[in-house]
Design a protein around this motif. Structure first.
Motif, PDB file in Angstrom:
ATOM      1  N   ASN A   1       0.807  -1.233   0.000  1.00 19.85           N
ATOM      2  CA  ASN A   1       0.000   0.000   0.000  1.00 19.85           C
ATOM      3  C   ASN A   1       0.833   1.273   0.000  1.00 19.85           C
ATOM      4  OD1 ASN A   1      -2.467  -1.243   0.006  1.00 19.85           O
ATOM      5  ND2 ASN A   1      -2.424  -1.565   2.220  1.00 19.85           N
ATOM      6  N   LEU A   2       2.146   1.099   0.173  1.00 16.76           N
ATOM      7  CA  LEU A   2       3.021   2.271   0.348  1.00 16.76           C
ATOM      8  C   LEU A   2       2.956   3.205  -0.861  1.00 16.76           C
ATOM      9  CD1 LEU A   2       4.862   2.979   2.726  1.00 16.76           C
ATOM     10  CD2 LEU A   2       6.776   1.990   1.478  1.00 16.76           C
ATOM     11  N   GLU A   3       2.965   2.625  -2.050  1.00 12.90           N
ATOM     12  CA  GLU A   3       2.974   3.426  -3.278  1.00 12.90           C
ATOM     13  C   GLU A   3       1.771   4.381  -3.303  1.00 12.90           C
ATOM     14  OE1 GLU A   3       3.131   0.971  -6.740  1.00 12.90           O
ATOM     15  OE2 GLU A   3       3.190   2.682  -8.095  1.00 12.90           O
ATOM     16  N   GLU A   4       0.587   3.832  -3.011  1.00 11.21           N
ATOM     17  CA  GLU A   4      -0.624   4.670  -3.028  1.00 11.21           C
ATOM     18  C   GLU A   4      -0.557   5.728  -1.931  1.00 11.21           C
ATOM     19  OE1 GLU A   4      -2.791   4.899  -5.396  1.00 11.21           O
ATOM     20  OE2 GLU A   4      -1.489   3.383  -6.300  1.00 11.21           O
ATOM     21  N   HIS A   5      -0.059   5.335  -0.784  1.00  7.05           N
ATOM     22  CA  HIS A   5       0.043   6.288   0.338  1.00  7.05           C
ATOM     23  C   HIS A   5       0.964   7.450  -0.037  1.00  7.05           C
ATOM     24  CE1 HIS A   5      -2.351   3.880   2.838  1.00  7.05           C
ATOM     25  NE2 HIS A   5      -1.434   3.176   3.468  1.00  7.05           N
ATOM     26  N   ILE A   6       2.094   7.119  -0.653  1.00 10.66           N
ATOM     27  CA  ILE A   6       3.054   8.200  -0.988  1.00 10.66           C
ATOM     28  C   ILE A   6       2.454   9.093  -2.070  1.00 10.66           C
ATOM     29  CG2 ILE A   6       5.362   8.742  -1.858  1.00 10.66           C
ATOM     30  CD1 ILE A   6       6.307   6.089  -0.610  1.00 10.66           C
ATOM     31  N   LYS A   7       1.781   8.488  -3.022  1.00 13.22           N
ATOM     32  CA  LYS A   7       1.143   9.303  -4.075  1.00 13.22           C
ATOM     33  C   LYS A   7       0.150  10.276  -3.443  1.00 13.22           C
ATOM     34  CE  LYS A   7       1.813   6.377  -8.088  1.00 13.22           C
ATOM     35  NZ  LYS A   7       1.286   5.258  -8.860  1.00 13.22           N
ATOM     36  N   ALA A   8      -0.582   9.797  -2.439  1.00 11.46           N
ATOM     37  CA  ALA A   8      -1.560  10.676  -1.773  1.00 11.46           C
ATOM     38  C   ALA A   8      -0.839  11.851  -1.098  1.00 11.46           C
ATOM     39  CB  ALA A   8      -2.357   9.879  -0.741  1.00 11.46           C
ATOM     40  N   ILE A   9       0.324  11.595  -0.550  1.00  8.36           N
ATOM     41  CA  ILE A   9       1.089  12.689   0.085  1.00  8.36           C
ATOM     42  C   ILE A   9       1.578  13.659  -0.991  1.00  8.36           C
ATOM     43  CG2 ILE A   9       3.207  13.233   1.359  1.00  8.36           C
ATOM     44  CD1 ILE A   9       2.847  10.518   2.807  1.00  8.36           C
ATOM     45  N   LEU A  10       2.064  13.114  -2.088  1.00  7.67           N
ATOM     46  CA  LEU A  10       2.606  13.981  -3.148  1.00  7.67           C
ATOM     47  C   LEU A  10       1.514  14.862  -3.754  1.00  7.67           C
ATOM     48  CD1 LEU A  10       5.053  11.426  -4.819  1.00  7.67           C
ATOM     49  CD2 LEU A  10       5.648  13.305  -3.282  1.00  7.67           C
ATOM     50  N   GLU A  11       0.281  14.379  -3.702  1.00  6.21           N
ATOM     51  CA  GLU A  11      -0.836  15.203  -4.201  1.00  6.21           C
ATOM     52  C   GLU A  11      -1.042  16.454  -3.340  1.00  6.21           C
ATOM     53  OE1 GLU A  11      -4.250  12.678  -4.717  1.00  6.21           O
ATOM     54  OE2 GLU A  11      -3.203  11.616  -6.341  1.00  6.21           O
ATOM     55  N   LYS A  12      -0.490  16.433  -2.162  1.00  6.44           N
ATOM     56  CA  LYS A  12      -0.626  17.611  -1.273  1.00  6.44           C
ATOM     57  C   LYS A  12       0.496  18.617  -1.488  1.00  6.44           C
ATOM     58  CE  LYS A  12      -2.773  14.871   2.314  1.00  6.44           C
ATOM     59  NZ  LYS A  12      -4.107  15.326   2.508  1.00  6.44           N
ATOM     60  N   ASN A  13       1.256  18.417  -2.540  1.00  8.54           N
ATOM     61  CA  ASN A  13       2.409  19.293  -2.795  1.00  8.54           C
ATOM     62  C   ASN A  13       2.031  20.778  -2.764  1.00  8.54           C
ATOM     63  OD1 ASN A  13       5.020  20.026  -3.526  1.00  8.54           O
ATOM     64  ND2 ASN A  13       4.552  19.959  -5.718  1.00  8.54           N
TER      65      ASN A  13
ATOM     66  N   LEU B   1       6.607   1.547   9.225  1.00  7.19           N
ATOM     67  CA  LEU B   1       6.733   2.303   7.970  1.00  7.19           C
ATOM     68  C   LEU B   1       6.297   3.759   8.099  1.00  7.19           C
ATOM     69  CD1 LEU B   1       5.411  -0.346   5.395  1.00  7.19           C
ATOM     70  CD2 LEU B   1       7.769   0.157   5.998  1.00  7.19           C
ATOM     71  N   GLN B   2       5.638   4.102   9.203  1.00 10.48           N
ATOM     72  CA  GLN B   2       5.105   5.465   9.322  1.00 10.48           C
ATOM     73  C   GLN B   2       6.195   6.547   9.168  1.00 10.48           C
ATOM     74  OE1 GLN B   2       1.556   5.775   9.771  1.00 10.48           O
ATOM     75  NE2 GLN B   2       2.057   7.829   9.021  1.00 10.48           N
ATOM     76  N   PRO B   3       7.418   6.341   9.704  1.00 12.50           N
ATOM     77  CA  PRO B   3       8.441   7.388   9.530  1.00 12.50           C
ATOM     78  C   PRO B   3       8.738   7.687   8.059  1.00 12.50           C
ATOM     79  CG  PRO B   3       9.136   5.835  11.213  1.00 12.50           C
ATOM     80  CD  PRO B   3       7.902   5.254  10.583  1.00 12.50           C
ATOM     81  N   ILE B   4       8.594   6.693   7.208  1.00  5.73           N
ATOM     82  CA  ILE B   4       8.833   6.929   5.773  1.00  5.73           C
ATOM     83  C   ILE B   4       7.807   7.933   5.263  1.00  5.73           C
ATOM     84  CG2 ILE B   4       8.658   5.843   3.476  1.00  5.73           C
ATOM     85  CD1 ILE B   4       9.987   3.380   4.622  1.00  5.73           C
ATOM     86  N   LEU B   5       6.530   7.677   5.578  1.00  3.24           N
ATOM     87  CA  LEU B   5       5.479   8.583   5.099  1.00  3.24           C
ATOM     88  C   LEU B   5       5.642   9.969   5.724  1.00  3.24           C
ATOM     89  CD1 LEU B   5       2.285   6.327   5.074  1.00  3.24           C
ATOM     90  CD2 LEU B   5       3.918   6.759   3.244  1.00  3.24           C
ATOM     91  N   ASN B   6       6.011  10.019   6.979  1.00  2.00           N
ATOM     92  CA  ASN B   6       6.117  11.315   7.661  1.00  2.00           C
ATOM     93  C   ASN B   6       7.257  12.172   7.115  1.00  2.00           C
ATOM     94  OD1 ASN B   6       4.063  10.379   9.215  1.00  2.00           O
ATOM     95  ND2 ASN B   6       5.294  10.009  11.051  1.00  2.00           N
ATOM     96  N   SER B   7       8.277  11.531   6.589  1.00  2.00           N
ATOM     97  CA  SER B   7       9.444  12.297   6.113  1.00  2.00           C
ATOM     98  C   SER B   7       9.137  13.063   4.835  1.00  2.00           C
ATOM     99  CB  SER B   7      10.601  11.350   5.782  1.00  2.00           C
ATOM    100  OG  SER B   7      10.858  10.527   6.847  1.00  2.00           O
ATOM    101  N   ILE B   8       8.250  12.530   4.027  1.00  2.00           N
ATOM    102  CA  ILE B   8       8.089  13.086   2.675  1.00  2.00           C
ATOM    103  C   ILE B   8       7.521  14.513   2.691  1.00  2.00           C
ATOM    104  CG2 ILE B   8       6.933  12.684   0.438  1.00  2.00           C
ATOM    105  CD1 ILE B   8       7.445   9.637   1.044  1.00  2.00           C
ATOM    106  N   PRO B   9       6.488  14.815   3.490  1.00  2.00           N
ATOM    107  CA  PRO B   9       6.028  16.214   3.523  1.00  2.00           C
ATOM    108  C   PRO B   9       7.120  17.171   4.013  1.00  2.00           C
ATOM    109  CG  PRO B   9       4.447  14.788   4.613  1.00  2.00           C
ATOM    110  CD  PRO B   9       5.646  13.948   4.341  1.00  2.00           C
ATOM    111  N   LEU B  10       7.992  16.685   4.892  1.00  2.00           N
ATOM    112  CA  LEU B  10       9.062  17.560   5.405  1.00  2.00           C
ATOM    113  C   LEU B  10      10.097  17.835   4.316  1.00  2.00           C
ATOM    114  CD1 LEU B  10       9.548  16.146   9.015  1.00  2.00           C
ATOM    115  CD2 LEU B  10       7.960  17.884   8.190  1.00  2.00           C
TER     116      LEU B  10
END
Ligand code: F6R
Length: 596
Positions: free
Chosen positions: A428-440, A559-568
């Protein structure tokens, strides 16, 4: 640090070298120079500042054999004189050097020569002139026997159609094209010309001529080099429409992370190949994770996951401290070195020290790099070339690589981890990261509100504490805003004194066991009028404190730290761009730190 590029063939060398240096610019960008052999001698152009300053000048250089350099200053300030190439007194010999000549003062005394630059490198040109009796390869070999220190080196002489190359501690690869050789500090710069290459190993020296090449060691014994092939796509080193490599690399994370775990985890098995036998794995008493900068932060994140999964003590060390501390190591310890570039001098030295006492493995991005070779075995994170100086996709890849390592060790020991749950979360990571990138764009708006701030605090608890450290490092290195990361609860032991209406505080406030505690820390900042930016998986409770909330999808704790790092990463990127800075080439920095 510093980039070397050279060409020998039948095309105009200066143009190819200029383009090669542009690809290597991430390694250093305070000055650059090119020397080309022409009909009468060697013509030289060098200039302080970015490589584009050299574009017009390099057009004056006509010839099919040349060497170039892009510099990250160690000895001597960035200026035209200290820029490479450097030449011998008779100007017949030109050298470009990457690394540090530690005994340069002693060599100057030995030669009784006066150098025109303040660099440690120039003395090499004089030393080679001293030993030159008609055979350039031999003159370089004799010179290097006198050198203490590290070098990637390319040398040319007015009277020879050849480039001499040598390496000790600083990478040098040779690309073999059709009737041409390309030399470079890294593969990315030779990839547009050829896929066939070999790497020099330490204390090896080589001669490239129009009719062939030879490699030997410093003791004069011939060496046969195995030819290797570049397997990745050249397009991966282009910006592909992104305004900066950093942004492109942030956006590559859905794919780069997939590349890291693809084929390596099933519902009941971890498939990695490590040079560690089962008996040793069962006997591991302690794991020591070693790295620098962002790689050190990934180790801190992994420490939580590893201890939780393995129930083995895990220590995290700065490579630069570890290497000089006479670390106490036992045969049942496992030392894991983490490096994107695989060339970081301190990490390499730490690895060499650890190898004397215990088993080591590497978590590396650059395939075939020095640390990868030296470590003996390990896990490549397969993030692909990372060109932006600020590490992004490699950071998240390292966290994942370390997690795979933990799961592999667990499989050979207690089998406590539920691989199916982890595999599902990874899927599910790919979809989760895409969702974060949509918040660019939303993140850019937050950056617009804060880019004039002069200080930032980043706070997190548990494995979000190293995420806070990494968020602060990303921001400070590319925006030059002073930023600190702290465990949120530490704030009241000092940093709280800094809080006022001018201090933005970024909270990493997931819904996990520590959520209530972090809300209390947020209250403390709110009460003192600090401006809060909150990163969370659930914004309901946080709206009271701030309108600047970034929500990220929730995944498993590991895996949460991976998702949290991307917006930063995105926040730092946008702040740097709003400040009109180049996030790909921050001042004073270089991508691969091959000096201490
Ligand atoms: C920061 C950054 C550096 C590197 C550090 C180690 O964005 O990139 O802090 O992480 O210099 O480099 P590697 O991982 O190549 O050993």
């Amino acid at each position: 640090m510093c980039g070397i590029f050279g060409y020998l063939g039948n095309k105009q060398a200066s143009e190819i070298i200029f383009q090669g240096l542009q690809r290597l610019e991430y390694r250093g960008y305070d000055s650059a120079g090119i020397a080309v052999k022409n009909g009468t001698g060697i013509a030289l152009e060098k200039k302080k500042g970015r490589i584009h300053n050299l574009q017009e000048l390099s057009k004056n250089l006509k010839g099919t054999l040349g060497i170039g350099h892009t510099r990250w200053a160690t000895h001597g300030e960035p200026n035209d004189v200290n820029a490479h190439p450097h030449h011998s007194t008779d100007k017949k010999i030109m050298i470009v050097h990457n690394g540090i000549i530690e005994n340069f003062s002693a060599l100057k005394e030995f030669l009784n020569c006066s150098c025109i630059s303040a660099t440690d490198s120039e003395v090499l040109a004089h030393l080679i002139q001293h030993h030159y009796k008609g055979n350039l390869l031999e003159a370089v070999r004799l010179s290097l026997l006198q050198v203490e220190g590290t070098y990637g080196l390319a040398v040319m002489h007015q009277h020879h159609d050849e480039i001499i190359i040598a390496r000790n501690g600083s990478p040098l690869v040779v690309g073999l094209g059709k009737n041409e050789y390309i030399i470079s500090s890294d593969l990315a710069a030779i990839a547009p010309h050829t896929k066939k290459y070999f790497c020099l190993d330490d204390k090896q020296i080589g001669k490239l001529t129009p009719s062939g090449y030879e490699v030997k060691d410093l003791e004069n014994s011939a060496i046969t080099k195995e030819l290797e092939r570049i397997t990745w796509d050249v397009k991966s080193i282009e910006k592909k429409g992104f305004s900066h490599f950093m942004l492109k690399e942030i956006f590559e994370q859905p794919a780069s992370l997939k590349n890291c775990f693809r084929g390596r985890i099933t519902n009941d098995e971890i498939k990695v190949t490590l040079n560690l036998d089962d008996a040793f794995i069962k006997s591991i008493n302690r794991i020591i994770l070693v790295g620098c900068g962002t790689s050190w932060h990934s180790a801190l994140v992994a420490e939580y996951a590893m201890e939780k999964t393995l129930n083995i003590p895990v220590e995290v060390e700065y490579a630069s401290e570890f290497r000089y501390r006479n670390p106490i190591l036992h045969e049942n310890d496992l030392v894991v070195v983490i490096s994107q570039s695989g060339e970081t001098a301190d990490t390499l030295a730490a690895l060499k020290e650890a190898k004397k006492h215990c088993k080591t493995i590497g978590i590396i991005n650059v395939v075939g790099s020095t640390i990868a070779r030296e470590a003996g075995s390990g896990i490549y994170i397969h993030a692909g070339p990372e060109i932006g100086v600020a590490s992004t996709k490699a950071f998240t890849g390292q966290i994942l690589g370390l997690l795979l390592l933990a799961l592999y060790i667990d499989e050979k020991r207690e089998k406590t981890a539920n691989l199916k749950t982890i595999k599902d979360a990874l899927d599910n990571l790919e979809e989760h990261i895409k969702a974060i990138l949509e918040k660019n764009e939303d993140i850019k708006k937050i950056a617009e509100a804060y880019y004039n701030s002069t200080n930032f605090l980043f706070l997190g608890r548990g494995s979000n504490f190293p995420v806070a450290l990494e968020g602060a490092l990303k921001l400070k290195e590319i925006s030059y805003i002073h930023a600190e990361g702290y465990p949120a609860a530490e704030m009241k032991h000092g940093p709280i004194a800094l809080i006022d209406e001018h201090m933005p505080v970024v909270f990493i406030a997931n819904q996990n066991g520590l959520h209530d505690k972090i809300i209390s820390n947020m209250e403390e900042v709110y009460a003192r009028k600090g401006s809060i930016i909150a990163l969370t998986t659930d914004d309901r409770e946080l709206k009271k404190y701030t309108k600047h909330i970034i929500t990220v999808p929730e995944t498993i704790d590991l895996l949460q730290p991976i998702l949290n790092s991307i917006p930063l990463q995105l926040l730092a990127y946008h702040i740097a761009v709003l400040k009109n800075l180049d996030p790909d080439k921050p001042r004073n920095l270089a991508k691969s730190v091959t000096v201490e």
